[in-house]
Design a protein around this motif. Structure first.
Motif, PDB file in Angstrom:
ATOM      1  N   GLY A 186      20.228  21.144  10.540  1.00  0.00           N
ATOM      2  CA  GLY A 186      20.258  22.167  11.584  1.00  0.00           C
ATOM      3  C   GLY A 186      21.421  23.112  11.363  1.00  0.00           C
ATOM      4  N   THR A 188      22.402  25.418  13.815  1.00  0.00           N
ATOM      5  CA  THR A 188      23.090  25.669  15.088  1.00  0.00           C
ATOM      6  C   THR A 188      23.078  24.358  15.866  1.00  0.00           C
ATOM      7  N   ASP A 190      22.049  23.414  18.689  1.00  0.00           N
ATOM      8  CA  ASP A 190      20.884  23.019  19.496  1.00  0.00           C
ATOM      9  C   ASP A 190      19.608  22.845  18.666  1.00  0.00           C
ATOM     10  N   LYS A 191      19.734  22.990  17.352  1.00  0.00           N
ATOM     11  CA  LYS A 191      18.539  22.894  16.502  1.00  0.00           C
ATOM     12  C   LYS A 191      18.736  21.852  15.412  1.00  0.00           C
ATOM     13  N   THR A 192      17.632  21.272  14.984  1.00  0.00           N
ATOM     14  CA  THR A 192      17.658  20.450  13.780  1.00  0.00           C
ATOM     15  C   THR A 192      16.318  20.685  13.069  1.00  0.00           C
ATOM     16  N   GLY A 193      16.149  20.067  11.937  1.00  0.00           N
ATOM     17  CA  GLY A 193      14.906  20.317  11.216  1.00  0.00           C
ATOM     18  C   GLY A 193      14.868  19.606   9.890  1.00  0.00           C
ATOM     19  N   TYR A 205      11.468  23.623   8.342  1.00  0.00           N
ATOM     20  CA  TYR A 205      10.841  23.518   9.660  1.00  0.00           C
ATOM     21  C   TYR A 205      11.918  23.166  10.670  1.00  0.00           C
ATOM     22  N   GLU A 206      12.151  24.069  11.609  1.00  0.00           N
ATOM     23  CA  GLU A 206      13.218  23.886  12.587  1.00  0.00           C
ATOM     24  C   GLU A 206      12.616  23.517  13.939  1.00  0.00           C
ATOM     25  N   HIS A 207      13.282  22.650  14.659  1.00  0.00           N
ATOM     26  CA  HIS A 207      12.839  22.346  16.028  1.00  0.00           C
ATOM     27  C   HIS A 207      14.053  22.056  16.892  1.00  0.00           C
ATOM     28  N   ASN A 208      13.829  21.954  18.192  1.00  0.00           N
ATOM     29  CA  ASN A 208      14.943  21.700  19.106  1.00  0.00           C
ATOM     30  C   ASN A 208      15.581  20.353  18.808  1.00  0.00           C
ATOM     31  N   LYS A 209      16.906  20.318  18.946  1.00  0.00           N
ATOM     32  CA  LYS A 209      17.615  19.056  18.759  1.00  0.00           C
ATOM     33  C   LYS A 209      17.798  18.420  20.135  1.00  0.00           C
TER      34      LYS A 209
END
Ligand code: PXL
Length: 277
Positions: A186, A188, A190-193, A205-209
């Motif tokens: 991730g 940022t 608030d994000k991971t992927g 592929y990024e999604h909310n953490k």
């Protein structure tokens, strides 16, 4: 012919990781799943005290010999948490003797997370794991494992250039030309992927953490990936489907303080199965 997966990892009797996760998830994907337990533990090692550990290294060559006698073959070999460095030799041998000619080797180098090796693992094991990476068709490390395997410094926050460097070094280890699926990336807070990388081509592929990190999510992720891939999805589709499924499992767990030891993967299984149709 029906696909049949062999997975080699431990049985943690309690704790929702390794085989108790891999068997139900891959089976739910509609794939016959065979198990070679690397060890039997009363619980996993991440937070319980005084767990038992029965190392099954010596059984492995006997099991392999029997399968050879019976001409038992698998369409995929998926390895997770192993009980000793010696088991890596046995797993390499299984890849030679027990796989169908187009069979795939999927390696989760399960040995570390959050910047640290799991209890019981050392740098000699990391060194040996590089041999299994060399044989992998698909390699699924988290960033901690990737750093240990490549000698890169583990960072909590980083940019794309740093990740590219890790991916290149990992590729150099993968002499069989593995597709690399690097998890927990991730840019940022608030994000991971997940990054899927092969021959210099990269998909992210990024999604909310979710604030709560759960033990055993690496095993949930890798098991769903193996299920989707064996069902015929591409590596990128499989990576995406598994990421969405893992998020669902964490969401289902995060508000239950009694469930600190793993992630509930059961209730989200119908959603995973739906995506494989
Ligand atoms: O989820 C990885 C894992 C598997 N098996 C055992 C573990 C761990 C992580 O700590 O302890 C026994």
């Amino acid at each position: 012919m029906n696909k049949r997966v062999l997975t080699v990892q431990d049985i943690s009797c309690v704790g929702q990781c390794s085989l108790t996760v891999a068997l139900p998830i891959i089976s739910a994907c509609g794939i016959e799943t065979c198990a070679l337990p690397s060890a039997v533990l009363s619980t996993h090692t991440g937070g319980f005290k005084g767990y038992t550990f029965r190392d099954l290294t010596e059984d492995m060559p006997l099991i392999e010999k029997h399968w050879q006698q019976e001409n038992i073959k698998f369409s995929a070999l998926y390895t997770g948490y192993l009980g000793s460095a010696k088991q890596i030799d046995y797993v390499k041998s299984l890849a030679q003797t027990c796989l169908e000619s187009d069979g795939k080797v999927i390696v989760d180098p399960a040995m570390a997370d959050n910047g640290k090796l799991y209890v019981g693992f050392d740098l000699a094991f990391v060194e040996k794991m590089k041999e299994l990476c060399a044989r992998a068709d698909f390699l699924l490390p988290n960033l901690t494992e990737a750093c240990l395997l490549t000698g890169e410094t583990y960072l909590e926050s980083y940019d794309e250039k740093y990740v590219d460097g890790v991916l290149e070094k990992l590729s150099a280890l993968c002499s069989n030309g593995a597709t690399i699926v690097l998890t927990g990336i991730g840019y940022t807070s608030d994000k991971t992927g997940v990054v899927v990388y092969k021959n210099g081509e990269k998909f992210y592929y990024e999604h909310n953490k979710i604030a709560k990190g759960c033990h055993g999510t690496g095993d949930i992720y890798a098991s769903a990936f193996v299920g989707a891939l064996t069902k015929g999805k591409s590596a990128f589709e499989s990576a995406k489907i598994s990421a969405d499924y893992t998020v669902e499992c964490i969401l289902d767990t995060q508000n239950d303080p009694t469930h600190w030891y793993g992630a509930r993967f059961e209730n989200a299984l119908p959603k995973l199965i739906e995506k494989l149709k």
